[in-house]
Design an enzyme around this catalytic site. Structure first.
Site, PDB file in Angstrom:
ATOM      1  N   TYR A 194      -9.844  -1.427  -4.845  1.00 18.54           N
ATOM      2  CA  TYR A 194      -9.202  -2.647  -4.365  1.00 18.54           C
ATOM      3  C   TYR A 194      -8.854  -3.667  -5.442  1.00 18.54           C
ATOM      4  CZ  TYR A 194      -8.662  -1.632   0.525  1.00 18.54           C
ATOM      5  OH  TYR A 194      -8.199  -1.108   1.702  1.00 18.54           O
ATOM      6  N   CYS A 209       0.832  -1.209   0.000  1.00 21.24           N
ATOM      7  CA  CYS A 209       0.000   0.000   0.000  1.00 21.24           C
ATOM      8  C   CYS A 209       0.864   1.255   0.000  1.00 21.24           C
ATOM      9  CB  CYS A 209      -0.872  -0.033   1.257  1.00 21.24           C
ATOM     10  SG  CYS A 209      -1.748   1.488   1.614  1.00 21.24           S
ATOM     11  N   THR A 232      -4.479   5.051   7.732  1.00 24.94           N
ATOM     12  CA  THR A 232      -3.461   4.692   6.743  1.00 24.94           C
ATOM     13  C   THR A 232      -2.643   5.923   6.329  1.00 24.94           C
ATOM     14  OG1 THR A 232      -4.846   2.919   5.879  1.00 24.94           O
ATOM     15  CG2 THR A 232      -3.136   3.751   4.417  1.00 24.94           C
ATOM     16  N   GLU A 256      -5.744  -6.457   6.277  1.00 24.27           N
ATOM     17  CA  GLU A 256      -6.011  -5.218   5.535  1.00 24.27           C
ATOM     18  C   GLU A 256      -6.972  -5.490   4.376  1.00 24.27           C
ATOM     19  OE1 GLU A 256      -6.155  -1.770   3.321  1.00 24.27           O
ATOM     20  OE2 GLU A 256      -5.392  -3.617   2.460  1.00 24.27           O
ATOM     21  N   CYS A 276      -5.406  -1.887  -6.650  1.00 25.68           N
ATOM     22  CA  CYS A 276      -4.216  -1.993  -5.791  1.00 25.68           C
ATOM     23  C   CYS A 276      -3.934  -3.440  -5.413  1.00 25.68           C
ATOM     24  CB  CYS A 276      -4.305  -1.056  -4.591  1.00 25.68           C
ATOM     25  SG  CYS A 276      -5.019  -1.717  -3.098  1.00 25.68           S
ATOM     26  N   CYS A 303      -4.349   6.948  -1.603  1.00 23.11           N
ATOM     27  CA  CYS A 303      -5.694   6.885  -2.198  1.00 23.11           C
ATOM     28  C   CYS A 303      -6.778   7.311  -1.212  1.00 23.11           C
ATOM     29  CB  CYS A 303      -5.999   5.473  -2.662  1.00 23.11           C
ATOM     30  SG  CYS A 303      -4.579   4.498  -3.085  1.00 23.11           S
ATOM     31  N   HIS A 345     -13.494   4.328  -2.318  1.00 20.35           N
ATOM     32  CA  HIS A 345     -12.354   3.577  -1.783  1.00 20.35           C
ATOM     33  C   HIS A 345     -12.462   2.085  -2.125  1.00 20.35           C
ATOM     34  CE1 HIS A 345      -8.612   3.622   0.191  1.00 20.35           C
ATOM     35  NE2 HIS A 345      -8.960   2.798   1.156  1.00 20.35           N
ATOM     36  N   GLU A 386      -0.443   2.012   9.636  1.00 16.14           N
ATOM     37  CA  GLU A 386      -1.641   2.634  10.205  1.00 16.14           C
ATOM     38  C   GLU A 386      -1.372   3.159  11.620  1.00 16.14           C
ATOM     39  OE1 GLU A 386      -1.851   0.056   8.088  1.00 16.14           O
ATOM     40  OE2 GLU A 386      -3.171   1.002   6.626  1.00 16.14           O
TER      41      GLU A 386
HETATM   42 FE1  SF4 Z   1      -3.494   1.399   0.179  1.00 15.65          FE
HETATM   43 FE2  SF4 Z   1      -4.861   0.137  -1.696  1.00 15.65          FE
HETATM   44 FE3  SF4 Z   1      -6.122   1.628   0.138  1.00 15.65          FE
HETATM   45 FE4  SF4 Z   1      -4.598   2.757  -1.800  1.00 15.65          FE
HETATM   46  S1  SF4 Z   1      -6.517   1.595  -2.074  1.00 15.65           S
HETATM   47  S2  SF4 Z   1      -4.638   3.307   0.359  1.00 15.65           S
HETATM   48  S3  SF4 Z   1      -2.953   1.271  -1.995  1.00 15.65           S
HETATM   49  S4  SF4 Z   1      -4.957  -0.262   0.504  1.00 15.65           S
HETATM   50 FE    FE Z   2      -6.982   0.606   2.580  1.00 16.69          FE
END
Ligand code: SF4
Ligand code: FE
Length: 482
Positions: free
Chosen positions: A296, A100, A191, A443, A299, A104, A292, A257
């Site tokens: 996923y 991560c 995060t 996560e 990422c 984002c 958000h 985090e």
């Molecule tokens: Fe992290 Fe993925 Fe969330 Fe972006 S979308 S903050 S890379 S976990």
């Molecule tokens: Fe996240």
């Protein structure tokens, strides 16, 4: 300056007077601390890649506010193409970090607050949207990293915020005066917060009239007076003081985090974007969550690309690459990864404009993507561990590998195929261990909201009545009858 480099980003972090505690100690320099450095490195990639001509089209974009070139992480989506490019960008960056890069969350918070404040102003005659635009201008022009701050500690989950034994278990307004507001409480699972410049606070749930003091959205510098960050532990933290044992020493595991305590923090009015308008809290939460959850498949898709590569490599190092069941399992890992990616692409392609002009993803499909991540990432990790073999759980440390007495035994007995060094076999095994271990999987389960939160939204968005109508019409039943 509108496009910082990774180095300029690090320098800008050094200028902050952050109040950060980790492992029982106050951290003087987060940029140099072994527990935090990998997360700074990962976030730095979002800055450095903006200067890489090969991905300029994904990582930079033209600001609709200024017409200037900005980093996409500070952009408000102007089209479905912007939504699609976001997902492609996330997959591309994850392929470089394997973890991560944190930026984002604030990106999604800015987009959610942008469209919601526009609609609030239309209905209420407030000027929140104008304030948000000023803040956004500052974020874009200075290429700031913003931490999206939603989740409250929540105390007794069966009680509403104002019913809690301790009123601070949700962030709330404790004072309003002619200069601004004072807020108290904490935000959890934050995060990237300790390496962000700003935090964008939002409510964590839909709120009724009795909880209106909890309906607050505002921007706070991460080093504002009264802001205290308590950094979370991760699996295998001690390994961060070494190298090989970490698996991914440069970028670490997930996002770094923290619990961020807001102890009577003053926020001037120009940084307040919601103040007691409880009817709007639920809309803001859902919009942020949809953005958000969109991410996923991007990422985690990129992270899974690395894991597939690591798994195929360990199979070669172990001498099992040609076994048919290994090939079959790697095929399955690819299939699952692309299924996740497809969902993120689909919810972006099906996006539509909000009244503000900013584009929003299809919320139903975005929630489906995240729900799939809570399951498929575990399956991808299970297959990786299956192929890698049990030795990833029993490997001696890198200190034993280089030990003058016993190092030779580790070298000899952890050897796979003769052509590959034991060290390389251990390095790739540690990467798999790191990517399929405790913190990383949790996560995937709970990041962007727990599975049940998606199921609630999936049912809300499902339009079951319309599906019943479709079925009744086909069955020859009047759809307006029971
Ligand atoms: Fe992290 Fe993925 Fe969330 Fe972006 S979308 S903050 S890379 S976990
Ligand atoms: Fe996240």
């Amino acid at each position: 300056m509108t496009l910082k480099t990774g180095e300029a980003y690090r320098e800008s972090l050094k200028a902050l007077k952050l109040n950060v505690y980790a492992n029982g100690e106050k951290i003087e320099s987060i940029v140099d601390h072994p527990l935090i450095r990998p997360h700074v490195n990962a976030a730095s990639m979002t800055y450095d890649l903006a200067h890489d001509p090969s991905c300029e089209d994904l990582v930079t974009v033209t600001s609709h506010l200024t017409g200037r070139k900005i980093n996409r992480f500070t952009h408000i989506h102007q089209s479905t193409d912007d939504l699609l490019k976001k997902v492609r960008m996330l997959r591309m960056i994850s392929q470089k970090t394997g973890t991560c890069y944190q930026r984002c969350v604030g990106f999604d918070a800015l987009n959610a607050v942008y469209s919601v404040t526009y609609e609030m102003d239309q209905q209420l005659g407030t000027d929140y949207h104008q304030r948000l635009k000023h803040f956004l201008h500052d974020v874009q022009e200075n290429d700031l990293m913003v931490a999206g701050s939603m989740t409250d500690p929540k105390g007794d989950r069966s009680l509403k915020p104002s019913q809690q034994a301790d009123p601070d278990l949700y962030v709330h307004i404790v004072e309003k005066n002619d200069r601004g507001i004072v807020i108290r409480g904490a935000k959890a699972h934050m995060t990237g917060i300790v390496n962000s410049h700003e935090m964008l606070v939002m409510p964590t749930t839909a709120l009724g009239e009795e909880d209106k003091s909890y309906a607050v959205s505002c921007a706070i510098p991460t080093d504002a007076p009264g802001v205290i960050h308590i950094f979370g532990r991760q699996t295998n933290d001690e390994r961060k003081y070494g190298q090989i044992d970490q698996g991914n020493a440069k970028f670490g595991i997930v996002g770094g985090e923290a619990l961020t305590v807001l102890e009577n923090v003053f926020v001037p009015w120009e940084r307040v974007f919601m103040c007691e308008e409880h009817e709007w809290a639920g809309v803001l939460v859902e919009r942020f969550a949809s953005y958000h959850r969109q991410n996923y498949g991007g990422c985690k898709g990129g992270v899974s690309d690395i894991l597939i590569g690591a798994t195929a490599t360990i199979a070669e190092y172990n001498g099992t690459a040609k076994a048919s069941h290994v090939k079959e399992k790697i095929t399955e890992m690819v299939h699952l990864t692309e299924t996740l990616f497809s969902g993120s692409i689909a919810c972006s392609a099906q996006g539509s404009p909000t009244l503000s002009g900013a584009y929003l993803v299809d919320p139903l499909l975005a929630n489906v993507v995240k729900q799939n991540v809570t399951r498929l990432i575990y399956e991808i990790a299970r297959l990786a561990q299956d192929i890698a073999g049990g030795f990833i759980a029993t490997l001696p440390s890198e200190k034993d590998l280089v030990h003058p007495e016993i190092g030779k035994y580790v070298q000899k007995y952890f050897k796979g195929v003769a052509s590959v060094s034991t060290e390389n076999r251990i390095r790739i095994a540690r990467l798999i261990e790191n990517m399929t271990g405790g913190t990383a999987l949790v996560e995937s389960m709970h990041g962007a909201g727990s599975p049940q939160a998606q199921r609630v939204m999936i049912m809300r968005q499902a339009n079951l009545e319309n599906k019943k109508r479709l079925a009744k019409i086909l069955a020859g039943i009047n759809p307006d009858q029971n």
